[in-house]
Design a protein around this motif. Sequence first.
Motif, PDB file in Angstrom:
ATOM      1  N   LEU A  89       0.833  -1.205   0.000  1.00  0.00           N
ATOM      2  CA  LEU A  89       0.000   0.000   0.000  1.00  0.00           C
ATOM      3  C   LEU A  89       0.873   1.263   0.000  1.00  0.00           C
ATOM      4  O   LEU A  89       0.557   2.251  -0.671  1.00  0.00           O
ATOM      5  CB  LEU A  89      -0.926  -0.004   1.217  1.00  0.00           C
ATOM      6  N   GLY A  90       1.969   1.206   0.747  1.00  0.00           N
ATOM      7  CA  GLY A  90       2.884   2.342   0.767  1.00  0.00           C
ATOM      8  C   GLY A  90       3.521   2.579  -0.587  1.00  0.00           C
ATOM      9  O   GLY A  90       3.648   3.726  -1.038  1.00  0.00           O
ATOM     10  N   TYR A  91       3.904   1.501  -1.246  1.00  0.00           N
ATOM     11  CA  TYR A  91       4.515   1.616  -2.572  1.00  0.00           C
ATOM     12  C   TYR A  91       3.520   2.207  -3.564  1.00  0.00           C
ATOM     13  O   TYR A  91       3.877   3.051  -4.396  1.00  0.00           O
ATOM     14  CB  TYR A  91       4.987   0.239  -3.041  1.00  0.00           C
ATOM     15  N   MET A  92       2.261   1.777  -3.471  1.00  0.00           N
ATOM     16  CA  MET A  92       1.232   2.320  -4.356  1.00  0.00           C
ATOM     17  C   MET A  92       1.007   3.808  -4.082  1.00  0.00           C
ATOM     18  O   MET A  92       0.832   4.609  -5.009  1.00  0.00           O
ATOM     19  CB  MET A  92      -0.089   1.565  -4.166  1.00  0.00           C
ATOM     20  N   ALA A  93       1.013   4.169  -2.802  1.00  0.00           N
ATOM     21  CA  ALA A  93       0.817   5.577  -2.436  1.00  0.00           C
ATOM     22  C   ALA A  93       1.950   6.440  -2.993  1.00  0.00           C
ATOM     23  O   ALA A  93       1.715   7.534  -3.525  1.00  0.00           O
ATOM     24  CB  ALA A  93       0.735   5.721  -0.920  1.00  0.00           C
ATOM     25  N   ILE A  94       3.175   5.952  -2.886  1.00  0.00           N
ATOM     26  CA  ILE A  94       4.323   6.690  -3.424  1.00  0.00           C
ATOM     27  C   ILE A  94       4.203   6.826  -4.941  1.00  0.00           C
ATOM     28  O   ILE A  94       4.500   7.885  -5.512  1.00  0.00           O
ATOM     29  CB  ILE A  94       5.639   5.984  -3.041  1.00  0.00           C
ATOM     30  N   SER A  95       3.743   5.774  -5.591  1.00  0.00           N
ATOM     31  CA  SER A  95       3.572   5.818  -7.038  1.00  0.00           C
ATOM     32  C   SER A  95       2.535   6.863  -7.441  1.00  0.00           C
ATOM     33  O   SER A  95       2.745   7.639  -8.383  1.00  0.00           O
ATOM     34  CB  SER A  95       3.145   4.436  -7.556  1.00  0.00           C
ATOM     35  N   ILE A  96       1.428   6.915  -6.716  1.00  0.00           N
ATOM     36  CA  ILE A  96       0.373   7.891  -7.017  1.00  0.00           C
ATOM     37  C   ILE A  96       0.883   9.313  -6.782  1.00  0.00           C
ATOM     38  O   ILE A  96       0.633  10.224  -7.586  1.00  0.00           O
ATOM     39  CB  ILE A  96      -0.878   7.612  -6.163  1.00  0.00           C
ATOM     40  N   VAL A  97       1.594   9.512  -5.688  1.00  0.00           N
ATOM     41  CA  VAL A  97       2.170  10.827  -5.388  1.00  0.00           C
ATOM     42  C   VAL A  97       3.116  11.265  -6.505  1.00  0.00           C
ATOM     43  O   VAL A  97       3.077  12.412  -6.974  1.00  0.00           O
ATOM     44  CB  VAL A  97       2.918  10.789  -4.036  1.00  0.00           C
TER      45      VAL A  97
END
Length: 296
Positions: A89-97
């Motif tokens: 989930l953190g990796y996805m959040a960083i990708s979206i950011v």
Amino acid sequence: MPQDTLNLGLWDRVSRGYKMTKLGMRVIRADPELMIYTLISLILSVGVALLVLSGTLGLSALVPETTDAASNSNEEDAFAVATLTLAFLGYMAISIVTVFWNSAIIASAYERLSSGSNPSFSFGIKKASECLPSIFIWGIISGTVGLFLKILEGISENEKSPIAFFAMFIHFILGAAWWALTFFVVPMMVLDKHGVFDSLQSSPKLFSDTWGENIGATGGVGVIQFLSTLLCISICIPLFFLGDYGVIFGIVLILFLIGLISLFFVTVDSVNRASLYYYAKTGEMPPMAEKMGIVF
């Protein structure tokens, strides 16, 4: 794109791509606030990573110590699943950011390149915000692919793995293909409001029309960044002969300069996407290029 542009030779194409990089550098020198977008993206990404780390530490503190082997094994499995889920989930959040702020840079740079105006800092944020659903979806897709490529990279770096070479080969092929096929996805989403899947379908065609320019621009960024880094290190080397304080100051200065160089050229790469997208659609340099003394 005009047929005469499509018939250009390799060197002419790469040369045009390099000129795109020069244009991107001049745009940022004229509008350095574009780097603030990149800086905010970095800060938010680090913040997400720290949240994931703190969450992982919190989960580990919740796992009770027990002498029962079966119970301990189940708890460790649950902890592993929870940790991996949190990391994903953190990796996805960083990708979206990353996609969001990259979209903001592209929108702001494209406005300057195409109209010659000086958009406000909020302009890029507004344009990116208008595409939030697409940015979210694309962030998940690109993040998932990026995570898969990271896994392959990790396997390829494990010398004890029997499939290390195979993983390295697959990582290279898939990474290059993904870069090429998705090169114009973000510009198409933020500038022309195409959906994610429409952009995925159209991006390969635009890339195939401008492959040499894209390689020239990307390679130009890499080469100039490398040379700039070497120059900064060379300038700082004499400090290491001035005693302990000189060594400390030299290390700090090198790290600062490398960080600044990285920030600059990451932003240049995003500006290049805007320039190349304009070129891919029209076959011409953006109008701002001539004003900055860059012509084909």
